[in-house]
Design a protein around this motif. Structure first.
Motif, PDB file in Angstrom:
ATOM      1  N   ASN A  50       0.992  -1.222   0.043  1.00  0.00           N
ATOM      2  CA  ASN A  50       0.124  -0.122   0.045  1.00  0.00           C
ATOM      3  C   ASN A  50       0.943   1.212   0.067  1.00  0.00           C
ATOM      4  O   ASN A  50       1.529   1.459   0.988  1.00  0.00           O
ATOM      5  N   ALA A  51       0.880   1.812  -1.196  1.00  0.00           N
ATOM      6  CA  ALA A  51       1.930   3.019  -1.058  1.00  0.00           C
ATOM      7  C   ALA A  51       1.214   4.260  -0.839  1.00  0.00           C
ATOM      8  O   ALA A  51       1.494   5.428  -1.185  1.00  0.00           O
ATOM      9  N   GLY A  52      -0.267   4.092  -0.702  1.00  0.00           N
ATOM     10  CA  GLY A  52      -1.063   5.280  -0.263  1.00  0.00           C
ATOM     11  C   GLY A  52      -0.898   6.045   1.131  1.00  0.00           C
ATOM     12  O   GLY A  52      -0.003   5.446   1.923  1.00  0.00           O
ATOM     13  N   MET A  53      -1.648   7.111   1.024  1.00  0.00           N
ATOM     14  CA  MET A  53      -1.678   7.524   2.437  1.00  0.00           C
ATOM     15  C   MET A  53      -2.667   7.136   3.627  1.00  0.00           C
ATOM     16  O   MET A  53      -2.535   7.643   4.720  1.00  0.00           O
ATOM     17  N   TYR A  54      -3.599   6.300   3.189  1.00  0.00           N
ATOM     18  CA  TYR A  54      -4.454   5.827   4.014  1.00  0.00           C
ATOM     19  C   TYR A  54      -4.433   4.192   4.133  1.00  0.00           C
ATOM     20  O   TYR A  54      -4.105   3.698   3.087  1.00  0.00           O
ATOM     21  N   VAL A  55      -5.142   3.948   5.028  1.00  0.00           N
ATOM     22  CA  VAL A  55      -5.334   2.225   5.159  1.00  0.00           C
ATOM     23  C   VAL A  55      -5.862   1.764   3.882  1.00  0.00           C
ATOM     24  O   VAL A  55      -6.943   2.471   3.524  1.00  0.00           O
ATOM     25  N   ALA A  56      -5.576   0.823   3.714  1.00  0.00           N
ATOM     26  CA  ALA A  56      -6.209   0.207   2.124  1.00  0.00           C
ATOM     27  C   ALA A  56      -6.481  -1.320   2.786  1.00  0.00           C
ATOM     28  O   ALA A  56      -5.931  -1.868   3.565  1.00  0.00           O
ATOM     29  N   TYR A  57      -7.532  -1.621   1.999  1.00  0.00           N
ATOM     30  CA  TYR A  57      -8.473  -3.025   2.426  1.00  0.00           C
ATOM     31  C   TYR A  57      -8.435  -3.966   1.212  1.00  0.00           C
ATOM     32  O   TYR A  57      -8.982  -3.364   0.190  1.00  0.00           O
ATOM     33  N   LEU A  58      -8.008  -4.994   1.223  1.00  0.00           N
ATOM     34  CA  LEU A  58      -8.574  -6.123   0.264  1.00  0.00           C
ATOM     35  C   LEU A  58      -9.820  -6.743   0.785  1.00  0.00           C
ATOM     36  O   LEU A  58      -9.668  -7.348   2.043  1.00  0.00           O
ATOM     37  N   LYS A  82     -12.393 -11.334   7.316  1.00  0.00           N
ATOM     38  CA  LYS A  82     -13.138 -10.720   6.419  1.00  0.00           C
ATOM     39  C   LYS A  82     -12.571  -9.817   5.345  1.00  0.00           C
ATOM     40  O   LYS A  82     -12.975  -9.599   4.078  1.00  0.00           O
ATOM     41  N   TYR A  83     -11.491  -9.349   5.736  1.00  0.00           N
ATOM     42  CA  TYR A  83     -10.478  -8.485   4.778  1.00  0.00           C
ATOM     43  C   TYR A  83      -8.910  -8.565   5.259  1.00  0.00           C
ATOM     44  O   TYR A  83      -8.839  -8.913   6.347  1.00  0.00           O
ATOM     45  N   ILE A  84      -8.068  -7.983   4.471  1.00  0.00           N
ATOM     46  CA  ILE A  84      -6.776  -7.579   4.842  1.00  0.00           C
ATOM     47  C   ILE A  84      -6.500  -6.172   4.735  1.00  0.00           C
ATOM     48  O   ILE A  84      -6.832  -5.529   3.691  1.00  0.00           O
ATOM     49  N   ALA A  85      -6.147  -5.778   6.040  1.00  0.00           N
ATOM     50  CA  ALA A  85      -5.877  -4.345   6.077  1.00  0.00           C
ATOM     51  C   ALA A  85      -4.279  -4.049   5.789  1.00  0.00           C
ATOM     52  O   ALA A  85      -3.362  -4.771   6.452  1.00  0.00           O
ATOM     53  N   ILE A  86      -3.820  -2.933   5.083  1.00  0.00           N
ATOM     54  CA  ILE A  86      -2.698  -2.395   4.724  1.00  0.00           C
ATOM     55  C   ILE A  86      -2.465  -1.178   5.217  1.00  0.00           C
ATOM     56  O   ILE A  86      -2.889  -0.339   4.695  1.00  0.00           O
ATOM     57  N   GLU A  87      -1.515  -1.054   6.200  1.00  0.00           N
ATOM     58  CA  GLU A  87      -1.408   0.208   6.629  1.00  0.00           C
ATOM     59  C   GLU A  87      -0.738   1.186   5.663  1.00  0.00           C
ATOM     60  O   GLU A  87      -0.277   0.850   4.743  1.00  0.00           O
ATOM     61  N   PRO A  88      -0.798   2.402   5.572  1.00  0.00           N
ATOM     62  CA  PRO A  88      -0.177   3.345   4.809  1.00  0.00           C
ATOM     63  C   PRO A  88       1.284   3.071   4.532  1.00  0.00           C
ATOM     64  O   PRO A  88       1.976   2.734   5.597  1.00  0.00           O
ATOM     65  N   ASP A  89       1.654   3.024   3.386  1.00  0.00           N
ATOM     66  CA  ASP A  89       3.306   3.068   3.065  1.00  0.00           C
ATOM     67  C   ASP A  89       3.763   1.744   3.556  1.00  0.00           C
ATOM     68  O   ASP A  89       4.724   1.650   4.401  1.00  0.00           O
TER      69      ASP A  89
END
Length: 135
Positions: A50-58, A82-89
């Motif tokens: 996750n190269a973004g600024m916010y938590v991303a979810y699969l 239920k999902y995979i959370a990826i922290e920012p950067d």
């Protein structure tokens, strides 16, 4: 600024933030662990970034070789997540003793060396296609 303008501004900002997060997610080519003969499931391992600024979810995934694709975290027990959370950067490298993808209800036996496709979906329902080699 009127209340209506302020609300519209927030909506546009939220849409842009969601679009940016979706664009920043990457799933690198992975590996599927060859199941034993007769097994109806297989473990797949990927690296998720996750190269973004916010938590991303699969939020989910599909594959033409499995009836169901599940997310698991061995550190949290045997239940599907239920999902995979990826922290920012952040980058998450999957491992069978931690976070992994489980291909359940295999539709056919897998062969060593073949490449399969898994399509992940994020919180914006945007497909992210990844391949994995069976080893």
């Amino acid at each position: 600024m009127s209340g209506r303008t302020r609300v519209c501004g927030w909506a546009v900002a939220a849409l842009l933030a969601g679009a940016g997060a979706a664009q920043a997610q990457e799933v690198a080519a992975g590996t599927v662990l060859l199941p034993a003969a007769g097994d109806k499931g297989a473990v797949a391992l990927f690296t998720v970034r996750n190269a973004g600024m916010y938590v991303a979810y699969l939020m989910g995934a599909t594959s033409d070789v499995a009836g169901t694709v599940e997310f698991h975290d061995a550190t949290k027990g045997p239940e599907a997540q239920k999902y995979i959370a990826i922290e920012p950067d952040d980058v998450k490298a999957m491992d069978p003793k931690g976070l992994y993808v489980y291909l359940a209800d295999l539709k056919r036996p897998l062969r060593a060396g073949e490449t399969i496709t898994i399509v992940f979906t994020n919180e914006g329902e945007i497909p992210i296609t990844a391949t994995a080699v069976v080893k």
